[in-house]
Write a protein that holds these residues in place. Sequence first.
Motif, PDB file in Angstrom:
ATOM      1  N   GLU A  28       0.873  -1.227   0.116  1.00  0.00           N
ATOM      2  CA  GLU A  28       0.087  -0.132   0.066  1.00  0.00           C
ATOM      3  C   GLU A  28       1.097   1.355   0.107  1.00  0.00           C
ATOM      4  O   GLU A  28       1.946   1.239   0.173  1.00  0.00           O
ATOM      5  CB  GLU A  28      -0.992   0.015   1.379  1.00  0.00           C
ATOM      6  N   PRO A  29       0.245   2.356  -0.139  1.00  0.00           N
ATOM      7  CA  PRO A  29       1.206   3.636  -0.488  1.00  0.00           C
ATOM      8  C   PRO A  29       1.861   3.956   0.897  1.00  0.00           C
ATOM      9  O   PRO A  29       1.319   4.270   1.899  1.00  0.00           O
ATOM     10  CB  PRO A  29       0.036   4.714  -0.883  1.00  0.00           C
ATOM     11  N   ALA A  30       3.160   4.157   1.017  1.00  0.00           N
ATOM     12  CA  ALA A  30       3.611   4.703   2.177  1.00  0.00           C
ATOM     13  C   ALA A  30       3.333   5.821   2.963  1.00  0.00           C
ATOM     14  O   ALA A  30       3.296   5.887   3.887  1.00  0.00           O
ATOM     15  CB  ALA A  30       5.132   4.559   1.734  1.00  0.00           C
ATOM     16  N   ALA A  31       2.881   6.976   1.967  1.00  0.00           N
ATOM     17  CA  ALA A  31       2.501   8.166   2.349  1.00  0.00           C
ATOM     18  C   ALA A  31       1.193   8.136   3.350  1.00  0.00           C
ATOM     19  O   ALA A  31       1.183   9.098   4.166  1.00  0.00           O
ATOM     20  CB  ALA A  31       2.426   8.978   1.338  1.00  0.00           C
ATOM     21  N   GLU A  32       0.497   7.213   3.139  1.00  0.00           N
ATOM     22  CA  GLU A  32      -0.804   6.963   3.913  1.00  0.00           C
ATOM     23  C   GLU A  32      -0.585   5.953   4.899  1.00  0.00           C
ATOM     24  O   GLU A  32      -1.451   5.460   5.542  1.00  0.00           O
ATOM     25  CB  GLU A  32      -1.870   6.571   2.925  1.00  0.00           C
ATOM     26  N   GLY A  33       0.527   5.609   5.263  1.00  0.00           N
ATOM     27  CA  GLY A  33       0.960   4.570   6.444  1.00  0.00           C
ATOM     28  C   GLY A  33       0.413   3.022   6.141  1.00  0.00           C
ATOM     29  O   GLY A  33       0.412   2.343   7.027  1.00  0.00           O
TER      30      GLY A  33
END
Length: 393
Positions: A131-136
Amino acid sequence: MSNPDPELTARLTRDVERFVREVVIPYETDPRRGPHGPLDSLVMELREKARAAGVLTPHIRPGGAHLTQRETAAILKKSGLSPLGPLACNTAAPDEGNMFLMGRVASAAQKAEFLQPVVEGRARSAFLMTEPAAEGGAGSDPSMLKTHAVRAGDEWVINGRKAFITGFDGAHTGIVMARTRDGERPAATMFLVRLPHPAISIERILDTIDSSMPGGHAVLNIENLRVPAANVLGEVDEGFKYAQVRLSPARLSHCMRWWGAAARAQEIASQYACTREAFGKKLIEHEGVGFMLAENLIALKQAELMIDWCADVLDTGESGTVESSMTKVAVSELLFAIADRCVQVMGGTGVTGDTIVEQVFREIRAFRIYDGPTEVHKWSLARKIRRDHAKRP
């Protein structure tokens, strides 16, 4: 898993190597390359040739039995002699790992609908976990999974976002991993989805340094994806366990394929050094060059032994989590050093697309991150050391 058959393995290994060298390598200059990987038209053309040669999906026998990991290693190393080889022979990621997982966990009906087209080389697959890293979201730590699935009668409704989903664009089968229980003991479940699906949209295809995977690596949005309960892969809430079933062999098969690529880069660099002259003699006669190629020979053997050791552990039925972490770290670092030295030996030619050495360098650099960065595996191993120490009397 089938019983070992040395004669069959030796024949398949020879046939795969011959096919890759004689049929696949000439395709390395084929213009059917998109910005994010070979086009499916090229892949399917190569697979038809592999089917005719009897080397399509060679590690899975008629009837579905998977060769042992040690036998698979012999074959996949030869398929990796060209970046196109695993695609042609249907031994590439993520399909190879997905076939292994579905072969172990899927029901008979699920195998017929989702697995068989992939085994037959008629379709590709994708594994939707990261999953997107920026969204944890989940990356190297699957427990951070944010995509949720909620039961609604005879269906599950899934919402979330995914990133770095290799081969999604153009895939037929998707394995979607979503959280199905929160709290102190969170759990996840895997779901089989026929692709493309209107509830899963591609936000963008990432620009990455590697370029060997059809479809590239996608960022996805999943909005109210409804999946029949019959499409749960295995058991509800067992997704984290199944991830480990898939990931240890998948890490190892990456090592197998890229070993073949590094071996080919060594062949090309050695040919260059033995024919190119500078300062009055062949490059190979200059100690600085000859020693780099000698170091490569040593590293190739070290990597090969690590691969075979880990394969033997997995063939005992053990999960091989620790061994696959050790092997992934050692082999990815060894192979990257080999590719780097090959580029260096070839000088300016090594950084051009005139040979595959430059691509092998890029692909193996990415491999040091994919399936868990080196540092994550070392951290996991350090935790084991601490646990083992705590158990001492």
